[in-house]
Design a protein around this motif. Structure first.
Motif, PDB file in Angstrom:
ATOM      1  N   THR A 185       0.826  -1.216   0.000  1.00  0.00           N
ATOM      2  CA  THR A 185       0.000   0.000   0.000  1.00  0.00           C
ATOM      3  C   THR A 185       0.858   1.264   0.000  1.00  0.00           C
ATOM      4  N   PRO A 202      -1.970   4.911   4.632  1.00  0.00           N
ATOM      5  CA  PRO A 202      -2.358   4.712   3.224  1.00  0.00           C
ATOM      6  C   PRO A 202      -3.871   4.627   3.044  1.00  0.00           C
ATOM      7  N   CYS A 255      -5.200   5.405  -8.362  1.00  0.00           N
ATOM      8  CA  CYS A 255      -4.960   4.019  -7.913  1.00  0.00           C
ATOM      9  C   CYS A 255      -5.926   3.053  -8.593  1.00  0.00           C
TER      10      CYS A 255
END
Length: 306
Positions: free
Chosen positions: A39, A286, A300
């Motif tokens: 992450t 994260p 992402c």
């Protein structure tokens, strides 16, 4: 060991014989470490690769994620070896290296959170002057300064502990701790104790003063500003506050455990809380920042599901 001597290794007494359960503990720690690395590394790559994220807030976040990887690497591989091992010993040189890694991680974490609060203060209180007040040169200086200051601050107390003559070599923790080693000394440790308190005070007071000042000013702007200003403040400051409170709780208990007698607290709870500040923060940050900030979240998604 009853005589004063320069020890070559330490025994970590907090580990206990868990039988076959140690393999379960090992797998849990492996999964946590993989999750932390993946992450944090993903978010570092996302910020570095995408020029649209080369803004002060994201660059400070990148420094925060790098620090999470740094601190986790100082703990998790060592923890995994100790879980599988039947003899929980560590060489003195590696022990002091781990102390430096974990202490400097904690300092950088606190300083980075303070710098991030300063960045949010400028963005909310001086939106029109933001780009002139926080330039790339200033960002670089702040990031380099926080890492350098943390390294120097942590190196000095460790350098004072290394030459101490010790009357024992048992550390009642699952990782190395400087103050615990100082308490094992047969010689006078007044300088160590004073400097330890000074370092703890500087590590906490300087960031806290800056964070307190910035949030007082942010609240003043929110109360006197528009609804849009308040919404912007809430959306940008909430992740920071969650991260700050989480880390402060873990660090506070760790300081209390190191400085005061906590024998009345159950051993398993002490182990859990001593690991909390080193494991929960790299897991939480994260998620808090990646899920809360739409720019990072969308990039992402595109990377993972492309």
């Amino acid at each position: 060991m009853t005589n004063s001597t320069q020890v070559s290794y330490f025994i970590l007494a907090a580990y206990f014989d868990s039988g076959l359960l140690k393999y379960l503990f090992f797998m849990i720690v492996v999964l946590l470490y993989i999750l932390i690395v993946c992450t944090n590394l993903l978010l570092i790559v996302v910020i570095c690769v995408n020029r649209s994220l080369h803004e002060p807030m994201y660059l400070f976040l990148c420094s925060l994620f790098v620090n999470e990887l740094y601190g986790s690497s100082g703990l998790f591989p060592f923890l995994l070896l100790q879980i599988l091992s039947d003899i929980h010993t560590v060489s003195a040189s590696f022990c002091f290296l781990q102390i430096f890694c974990l202490y400097s991680y904690a300092c950088v974490e606190f300083f980075n959170l303070a710098v991030m609060s300063y960045d949010r203060y400028l963005a909310i209180c001086y939106p029109l002057q933001y780009n002139t007040r926080i330039t790339y040169n200033k960002i670089t200086i702040l990031i380099v300064a926080e890492w350098f200051y943390a390294s120097v601050l942590c190196f000095l107390p460790i350098s004072l502990s290394v030459p101490l003559q010790l009357c024992g070599n048992i550390i009642n923790k699952v990782y190395c701790d400087n103050y615990t080693i100082v308490k094992l000394a047969c010689s006078d440790t007044t300088v160590n104790n004073i400097y330890g308190l000074v370092v703890t005070f500087l590590t906490i007071s300087c960031p806290v003063i800056l964070i307190f000042y910035t949030y007082v000013r942010i609240l003043q702007v929110c109360f006197s500003g528009s609804k849009q200003t308040r919404q912007k403040a809430v959306s940008t400051c909430t992740p920071h506050l969650v991260s700050l409170l989480n880390f402060s709780f873990g660090a506070f208990f760790e300081i209390m455990q190191s400085r005061f007698n906590m024998k009345n607290v159950p051993n398993m709870l002490r182990i859990f809380l001593s690991l909390y500040w080193l494991t929960c923060q790299p897991l939480l940050n994260p998620l808090v920042y990646g899920l809360n900030m739409s720019n990072i979240r969308n990039i992402c998604k595109n990377l993972i599901f492309a």
